[in-house]
Design an enzyme around this catalytic site. Sequence first.
Site, PDB file in Angstrom:
ATOM      1  N   VAL A  43     -75.722  75.860  55.884  1.00  0.00           N
ATOM      2  CA  VAL A  43     -76.133  76.292  57.155  1.00  0.00           C
ATOM      3  C   VAL A  43     -76.238  77.700  57.060  1.00  0.00           C
ATOM      4  O   VAL A  43     -76.977  78.297  57.707  1.00  0.00           O
ATOM      5  CB  VAL A  43     -75.122  75.771  58.338  1.00  0.00           C
ATOM      6  CG1 VAL A  43     -73.705  76.616  58.099  1.00  0.00           C
ATOM      7  CG2 VAL A  43     -75.934  75.981  59.872  1.00  0.00           C
ATOM      8  N   LYS A  44     -75.404  78.435  55.931  1.00  0.00           N
ATOM      9  CA  LYS A  44     -75.342  79.960  55.947  1.00  0.00           C
ATOM     10  C   LYS A  44     -76.649  80.433  55.482  1.00  0.00           C
ATOM     11  O   LYS A  44     -76.639  81.875  55.539  1.00  0.00           O
ATOM     12  CB  LYS A  44     -74.340  80.149  55.091  1.00  0.00           C
ATOM     13  CG  LYS A  44     -72.944  79.754  55.749  1.00  0.00           C
ATOM     14  CD  LYS A  44     -72.396  80.708  56.793  1.00  0.00           C
ATOM     15  CE  LYS A  44     -70.766  80.352  57.282  1.00  0.00           C
ATOM     16  NZ  LYS A  44     -70.412  81.164  58.044  1.00  0.00           N
TER      17      LYS A  44
END
Length: 453
Positions: A43-44
């Site tokens: 997700v980063k």
Amino acid sequence: MKIYNNILETIGNTPLVRLNKITKDVEATVLAKVETTNPGNSVKDRMALKMVEDAEKAGLLKPGGTIIEGTSGNTGMGLALVAIIKGYKLICVLSDKQSKEKMDILRAVGAEVVVCPTNVEPEDPRSYYSVSKRLAEETPNSWYVNQYDNLSNRQAHYEQTGPEIWEQTDGKITHFVVGVGTGGTVSGIGKYLKEKNPDIKILGIDTYGSVFKKYHETGIFDENEIYPYITEGIGEDILPKNVDFDVIDHFEKVTDKDAAIYTRKIALEEGIFVGNSAGSAVKGLLQMKDMFKKDDVVVVLFHDHGSRYVGKMFNDDWMRDRGFLEEGHQSAEDLLEHHKDQPLVTIGVEELVSHAVAKMRTFKISQIPVTKDGEFVGMIDETALINQIVDNEQIKDEAIGNIMGPKLPVVKPNASIKELSKLINKDVPAVLVELENGKFHIVTRHDVISAMS
Ligand SMILES: Cc1ncc(COP(=O)(O)O)c(C=O)c1O
């Protein structure tokens, strides 16, 4: 042509996948936002790109500059991809608790990796917070990202991940469950969803050893809550500016052991190979299951990919060293797995002792159940047999019935290893397992010891 101009354009639009087995005891619909399809497998990537773009706009990051960050790996990976495409250098500062895979992956995408000790205070000059800051001061033309306090982090999720979840659920989402580290994911998504529908509950997952839950419930930053833990990516010993405690309705704590076990379960039961914070989030969700009703739509976010944990949560030795393998839950039937297809060797009560010796040699076994008219009536054990033959050579020509020991205990296939170990002792070398098809098999002392070691 349907092409992307570079890998950064593939960030986002991750799938929402129904969980079928692992959440079977939850009445509500449970959907996983699987962030592993981002190019950096987490997700980063979303916030890494947003933070860099905002720093460029603000004039903090200039062409040819060096990006410096204290990162547990995933943010580093996202930043690495951004740095490659945009032509920056990247230095990642990691704590030594992070998996070796994460460090190797960062190096593979061109980052310089600096490793710092985990168990020191954030203010300690050796801590990864302090080292990152110092490097940023010493390196010319550098920019220190600070994902903890850099609010572009949560803004990325407010602008992208929140709207994606809202649209993918047709606005039907009722609860959002997610692990909290820097707080960017929970706060950005939580703010967006609450603006759309204030009734949506935002549930943060915390670890034991982290300050979040107590601070949220009491307003007290309690240093006694802080101690080293194993779970990766979530929980903190600081209060990052990205955590917006107002959008979080409840924090649920999950143990290191449960997080590790559930990380493995997600892979095995759903075929979704994700990281440790996903295991923590699913276990936390199950702990809160009474909150969810039949028509609710619960979304849980899986932050990163399982490949980063193959040396840890997906490694039996690593799990065993920490007492995380649920071996106590293995059953008699599990122990039969290796020899279930071979028939149970038995011997008749009338047969000679020499036949028992021959059978033991042929089948390489140490004990044989003795039968009479199809019933188990006793047992011959190698050790007892040797002692008797040494005392009296002639015994070999006697009938087994004259020298056999007591019959073996019989257990059901679901008997636990604990139950088996209580039955097996110096005089009882094995137990018989009565299978569902009416047949019997044997679990020996050796089988139990092998399963426990
Ligand atoms: C694997 C993993 N899970 C969860 C988190 C927590 O996400 P956030 O920092 O957005 O709160 C992180 C962040 O570092 C992470 O790497």
